[in-house]
Design a protein around this motif. Sequence first.
Motif, PDB file in Angstrom:
ATOM      1  N   UNK A   3      75.261  38.886 -25.229  1.00 41.51           N
ATOM      2  CA  UNK A   3      76.444  39.619 -25.717  1.00 41.51           C
ATOM      3  C   UNK A   3      77.428  39.940 -24.585  1.00 41.51           C
ATOM      4  N   UNK A   4      76.886  40.358 -23.467  1.00 39.89           N
ATOM      5  CA  UNK A   4      77.730  40.696 -22.315  1.00 39.89           C
ATOM      6  C   UNK A   4      78.531  39.471 -21.861  1.00 39.89           C
ATOM      7  N   UNK A   5      77.838  38.362 -21.665  1.00 37.40           N
ATOM      8  CA  UNK A   5      78.525  37.168 -21.175  1.00 37.40           C
ATOM      9  C   UNK A   5      79.510  36.629 -22.204  1.00 37.40           C
ATOM     10  N   UNK A   6      79.118  36.697 -23.454  1.00 44.54           N
ATOM     11  CA  UNK A   6      80.024  36.216 -24.508  1.00 44.54           C
ATOM     12  C   UNK A   6      81.347  36.965 -24.448  1.00 44.54           C
ATOM     13  N   UNK A   7      81.205  38.277 -24.288  1.00 45.75           N
ATOM     14  CA  UNK A   7      82.417  39.086 -24.244  1.00 45.75           C
ATOM     15  C   UNK A   7      83.224  38.813 -22.972  1.00 45.75           C
ATOM     16  N   UNK A   8      82.548  38.841 -21.837  1.00 46.09           N
ATOM     17  CA  UNK A   8      83.270  38.726 -20.563  1.00 46.09           C
ATOM     18  C   UNK A   8      83.895  37.341 -20.380  1.00 46.09           C
ATOM     19  N   UNK A   9      83.160  36.316 -20.773  1.00 45.64           N
ATOM     20  CA  UNK A   9      83.602  34.951 -20.484  1.00 45.64           C
ATOM     21  C   UNK A   9      84.264  34.289 -21.692  1.00 45.64           C
ATOM     22  N   UNK A  10      84.316  35.002 -22.808  1.00 42.19           N
ATOM     23  CA  UNK A  10      84.739  34.356 -24.065  1.00 42.19           C
ATOM     24  C   UNK A  10      83.905  33.092 -24.242  1.00 42.19           C
ATOM     25  N   UNK A  11      82.615  33.295 -24.124  1.00 41.31           N
ATOM     26  CA  UNK A  11      81.677  32.174 -24.039  1.00 41.31           C
ATOM     27  C   UNK A  11      81.591  31.434 -25.367  1.00 41.31           C
ATOM     28  N   UNK A  12      81.735  30.134 -25.311  1.00 39.50           N
ATOM     29  CA  UNK A  12      81.475  29.297 -26.472  1.00 39.50           C
ATOM     30  C   UNK A  12      80.178  28.567 -26.198  1.00 39.50           C
ATOM     31  N   UNK A  13      79.084  29.145 -26.692  1.00 38.54           N
ATOM     32  CA  UNK A  13      77.780  28.621 -26.287  1.00 38.54           C
ATOM     33  C   UNK A  13      77.601  27.177 -26.725  1.00 38.54           C
ATOM     34  N   UNK A  14      76.998  26.413 -25.842  1.00 41.80           N
ATOM     35  CA  UNK A  14      76.642  25.038 -26.192  1.00 41.80           C
ATOM     36  C   UNK A  14      75.380  24.714 -25.428  1.00 41.80           C
ATOM     37  N   UNK A  15      74.642  23.781 -25.925  1.00 44.52           N
ATOM     38  CA  UNK A  15      73.392  23.424 -25.245  1.00 44.52           C
ATOM     39  C   UNK A  15      73.653  22.222 -24.336  1.00 44.52           C
ATOM     40  N   UNK A  16      73.270  22.354 -23.094  1.00 45.79           N
ATOM     41  CA  UNK A  16      73.478  21.257 -22.153  1.00 45.79           C
ATOM     42  C   UNK A  16      72.136  20.647 -21.786  1.00 45.79           C
ATOM     43  N   UNK A  17      71.994  19.370 -22.066  1.00 41.69           N
ATOM     44  CA  UNK A  17      70.723  18.720 -21.790  1.00 41.69           C
ATOM     45  C   UNK A  17      70.653  18.213 -20.349  1.00 41.69           C
ATOM     46  N   UNK A  18      69.414  18.046 -19.896  1.00 37.33           N
ATOM     47  CA  UNK A  18      69.195  17.455 -18.574  1.00 37.33           C
ATOM     48  C   UNK A  18      68.812  15.992 -18.804  1.00 37.33           C
ATOM     49  N   UNK A  19      69.394  15.129 -18.064  1.00 37.41           N
ATOM     50  CA  UNK A  19      69.097  13.705 -18.223  1.00 37.41           C
ATOM     51  C   UNK A  19      67.600  13.460 -17.960  1.00 37.41           C
ATOM     52  N   UNK A  20      67.073  12.488 -18.675  1.00 40.51           N
ATOM     53  CA  UNK A  20      65.668  12.136 -18.417  1.00 40.51           C
ATOM     54  C   UNK A  20      65.589  11.320 -17.138  1.00 40.51           C
ATOM     55  N   UNK A  21      64.534  11.538 -16.408  1.00 44.49           N
ATOM     56  CA  UNK A  21      64.363  10.850 -15.125  1.00 44.49           C
ATOM     57  C   UNK A  21      64.528   9.343 -15.296  1.00 44.49           C
ATOM     58  N   UNK A  22      63.953   8.835 -16.389  1.00 43.49           N
ATOM     59  CA  UNK A  22      63.989   7.384 -16.610  1.00 43.49           C
ATOM     60  C   UNK A  22      65.406   6.863 -16.814  1.00 43.49           C
ATOM     61  N   UNK A  23      66.274   7.730 -17.296  1.00 44.03           N
ATOM     62  CA  UNK A  23      67.636   7.278 -17.578  1.00 44.03           C
ATOM     63  C   UNK A  23      68.534   7.282 -16.351  1.00 44.03           C
ATOM     64  N   UNK A  24      68.028   7.834 -15.284  1.00 39.65           N
ATOM     65  CA  UNK A  24      68.859   7.870 -14.066  1.00 39.65           C
ATOM     66  C   UNK A  24      68.832   6.506 -13.395  1.00 39.65           C
ATOM     67  N   UNK A  25      70.022   6.083 -13.000  1.00 40.33           N
ATOM     68  CA  UNK A  25      70.071   4.837 -12.243  1.00 40.33           C
ATOM     69  C   UNK A  25      70.390   5.173 -10.793  1.00 40.33           C
ATOM     70  N   UNK A  26      69.485   4.848  -9.929  1.00 34.73           N
ATOM     71  CA  UNK A  26      69.702   5.163  -8.511  1.00 34.73           C
ATOM     72  C   UNK A  26      70.345   3.963  -7.821  1.00 34.73           C
ATOM     73  N   UNK A  27      71.244   4.231  -6.872  1.00 33.71           N
ATOM     74  CA  UNK A  27      71.731   3.113  -6.064  1.00 33.71           C
ATOM     75  C   UNK A  27      70.531   2.401  -5.436  1.00 33.71           C
ATOM     76  N   UNK A  28      70.556   1.077  -5.392  1.00 34.07           N
ATOM     77  CA  UNK A  28      69.400   0.370  -4.829  1.00 34.07           C
ATOM     78  C   UNK A  28      69.253   0.710  -3.350  1.00 34.07           C
TER      79      UNK A  28
END
Lengths: 554, 554
Positions: A31-56
């Motif tokens: 409630x505090x953050x919603x009020x202070x930040x005018x927060x529009x909550x959304x869920x942010x996912x973390x990429x799966x390790x397997x989906x990461x492409x590393x520079x060779x």
Amino acid sequence: MNPTKQNTRKWWGWGYVGKSYSIENRPNVWPFLKQKLALTPRKCRIIALDDIELPPPKLTAELLKELTEIYGENNINTSKVTRISHSFGQSYGDVICLRKGNIDHAIDVVVYPRNEEQIQKTIIMASKNRLAIIPYGGGTSVTGNLELRNDESYDGGISMDMRKMNMIQIDNVSQTVTAQAGIFGPALEEAVNAQGLTLGHFPQSFEFSTLGGWLATRSAGQNSTRYGKIEDMLISLRAITPTGIIETKSIPASSTGPSIDQLFVGSEGTLGIISQATLQLQPLSASTEMCGILFKRFLDGVQAVRAMSQAGIVPSVLRISDEPETEATFMFRSQSANPIKRVAEKGGMWFLNQRDYSFQKGSLMILVFEGSPQQVALDKSAALRICKRHRAVSLGNIVGKAWHKERFLLPYLRDVLLDNGVMIDTLETAITWDKINNLYFNVRNAISKAIEKQGMKPLVLTHMSHVYRTGASLYFIFMANQKIDAELEQWQEIKAATIEAILHNGGTLSHHHGVGRDHARWFEDEVGHLGKAFVLASKSYFDPQHILNPENFG
Amino acid sequence: MNPTKQNTRKWWGWGYVGKSYSIENRPNVWPFLKQKLALTPRKCRIIALDDIELPPPKLTAELLKELTEIYGENNINTSKVTRISHSFGQSYGDVICLRKGNIDHAIDVVVYPRNEEQIQKTIIMASKNRLAIIPYGGGTSVTGNLELRNDESYDGGISMDMRKMNMIQIDNVSQTVTAQAGIFGPALEEAVNAQGLTLGHFPQSFEFSTLGGWLATRSAGQNSTRYGKIEDMLISLRAITPTGIIETKSIPASSTGPSIDQLFVGSEGTLGIISQATLQLQPLSASTEMCGILFKRFLDGVQAVRAMSQAGIVPSVLRISDEPETEATFMFRSQSANPIKRVAEKGGMWFLNQRDYSFQKGSLMILVFEGSPQQVALDKSAALRICKRHRAVSLGNIVGKAWHKERFLLPYLRDVLLDNGVMIDTLETAITWDKINNLYFNVRNAISKAIEKQGMKPLVLTHMSHVYRTGASLYFIFMANQKIDAELEQWQEIKAATIEAILHNGGTLSHHHGVGRDHARWFEDEVGHLGKAFVLASKSYFDPQHILNPENFG
Ligand SMILES: Cc1cc2nc3c(=O)[nH]c(=O)nc-3n(C[C@H](O)[C@H](O)[C@H](O)COP(=O)(O)OP(=O)(O)OC[C@H]3O[C@@H](n4cnc5c(N)ncnc54)[C@H](O)[C@@H]3O)c2cc1C
Ligand SMILES: Cc1cc2nc3c(=O)[nH]c(=O)nc-3n(C[C@H](O)[C@H](O)[C@H](O)COP(=O)(O)OP(=O)(O)OC[C@H]3O[C@@H](n4cnc5c(N)ncnc54)[C@H](O)[C@@H]3O)c2cc1C
């Protein structure tokens, strides 16, 4: 749990897998953050390790074999998760990149030296083959200290993880500890505690940071007001540089030319690999007292702190939150499960409000005193007298204890906020007393404006800590809604505006986070043209081929 | 009297013309020395100024004219007495050369800059014309820091006397002072005292040494246990180097790379001319107490000091004399003219002897406490408790007061001894507690042996002062009959033997006197091969043509 075991640590955020800053028993947070930040909550996912492409990897198989011969199969690692976790530190920007899998640069291999000979061999090999070596302690840097961004210049990047160099020797007579650089905070502190001694160095990253990292970044612990910054505790060090070995003498003080210790302290991995150091210890305190104090205004508290420090009162912890941070601390507090405590809390609040004090518009100070019981009693009474003179009221020891209990938990909060689309970062400085009020107002303002310019509502929290006779450190925390898909740019803009305001108002570029790559563009503003040129010349002296952490300081 | 007026200072020894350490009311001095040193008294004359032959100046008339244009007639001096006094410091060796007129090298001219522009112009001129510049503060160096010995490399030597750069500005809020480098101890301290503040820096050379000299040599005052060495008080500095201007930032602490302050501190005039510095002040103490304490044995006292310092008790002065120094202090005391005091003294002595304490075989400690009355009371009682645990007896405050009264008088003693053919010199070190007893015994022994080898009877006095948690400084005074017409060689032999014993036993080459030319041959032993090479490389960086104090550090 053991911070040296990589697999128990998150690769995408702070701390141990499975450990979190729990919001459940903190009903006011959202409630505090919603009020202070005018927060529009959304869920942010973390990429799966397997989906990461590393520079060779750029390192040739031949060179990898050569490295494996130096280190042995068990002390070298090229696995994906290890490469990822060693290619970044723990800044907001780092964590954003990790969570989204936006990884455009990576080191090729992690080596774990067990002795100086291996370090030397690696340096020779790197010099011959255009490889870069990034010394790696606990990986908690927040200034882009561990990245190899401009990697076209190199035919491979080695992260040199020091965690296996963690031996320790205590001198009970001189009360010093000599430890290898890769030792983690808890292991070092436990070993000296067993002898009735303490190093007294507790950065908020304590659990996951190392002696070598502390020295390389001029770290400050939360008890630095009493124990000093890491550079103040240093008695001597040993460093392996491409030009040779530096070993300074273990003496309490001397008058033999420029200080080589104070050259390597703060060198952020650019001059040499610090292999070990000797530090001053102190006896564990016979007595400890924690006090919470509530001021009507932050600036009253700042005045009180100056009066205390100039009167020679030296608490081990001295922290004072401004009004917004005091309110946030109050809103973030965990609800006691104990109904009696809850009633008592309400009663206390009523009492404070009657006397025109409040957590919503006041300023909270935490004081911790250590020493002999007599010394603690004397310091505490002198400190309280000064606080009262500045219209403060004492809250007893509960608030201080709550802070102490949660002080290493707070870093876990960032992951929770990031999961919900909230940006949070911190910047810190130090400044002399004559300029502190101005800097405080102007920097707060600059942060808010930068965030508002992006169309977001800002929340800016500030506290003062790390107190000196001549001034103190100010620590700014800022939050806002994340700018979706422009998180990095958003952050960089705010950071730049903040740093420019800090410098413009006479503050230092950093009191304890360092320069790294992220602050390198302001390094010249901080130390002057000739100062910067000299630091780079020193690098060229010790590391003529620029193989060690080549991009720090710019 | 005014230390900035050259003509009131002796050119051949310490201090003001006409001021002396009076032996008249110290009836035991000569009998004591005669016995200890098997002294064969002789009168040693000082050469008349007119009889001294100075090496002719190398500086061309043209260049002298150019300099005169920069400085104006009143700020440049080539008189004989000025050239002589600026060509040497105040070491035993220096004073021997001066007294005998054995002057084989001299600077050509003394300039007195009033601003940085003049300094810059002089540097440019010196660079173009192979001239050496020796920054000159108060001329009290005891490590051959001001000489231009190898003068074939230069076509002239300029002594740059900083005394006219002595402006001062006090910040009462941050409690700092910003002063120009040429300010003398008393002027600086008086100015800050007037604001209720103190720098707390009182080297024994206080009256005649300057801020710039203190910084350039990492000086330690007698109250350093509480106030720190000069490098600990430093907030920022400004230095004019041949490569450009270095100006560090006035902040209480930072984390922005290697410390440039701590590179210029201790640089002994080799990297640049320090033009000004900002230092931390402290409020004048509300309360001061002085205590004299008598131990049965020096080593008991050493243990007590360690216990105090590790318990966090911080006197401003903490000095303890070994048995020989305690006896000498007793023998050198002035007889009170007051008969009642004399009777009281006798009574006290009888009382001590009854309890098996004595000044002839005991060990005398001086403690000075400063702070709030409560803090002083607490520290004093804790300290006395520790001392008693180590079999000491308290002597009240008289001895401490006597020491305090005479502390800036003692340097005048050397001239009296030299008049009578007695060699006297001092060497100092610092060392961690674990090695302090060994170093003490072995260095004392080495000094005695070196003197005995010369066929003389040695008198070696030692005290400990400048105390840290991890160790302390030891200060050795040695006396013997002078070796007639081989005074310099005699001294050099003893000095070398002492320094080698110090280094061999783990002590530092110098705790507060510096390196200069006299200790340069041991500099590598102290800081290692690479450490020395780096210091010299830094010099080449800031002073590529080696015009600034070119022979220091070797
Ligand atoms: C949540 C959080 C809280 C924090 N709180 C604090 C705080 O309270 N106080 C504080 O000072 N900092 C704090 N930091 C910053 C960080 O923890 C410090 O900079 C710490 O000193 C880094 O130590 P590390 O062992 O993790 O080093 P790393 O991050 O691994 O490395 C930091 C730098 O040091 C170099 N380095 C590491 N080891 C060596 C070595 N042996 N030889 C040479 N160079 C080496 C690296 O190359 C790099 O440049 C915090 C960070 C986070 C994420
Ligand atoms: C009797 C006696 C007692 C002493 N007691 C103490 C003591 O208690 N504690 C202590 O620390 N020392 C002591 N000393 C040593 C001496 O006083 C110190 O080294 C002092 O710091 C020198 O200051 P000065 O101004 O006289 O410098 P000088 O002797 O003039 O110069 C010393 C060095 O500093 C350089 N220098 C001077 N000014 C500048 C400048 N502005 N910029 C760059 N370089 C500069 C010179 O080139 C030289 O290398 C004592 C000496 C004597 C003779």
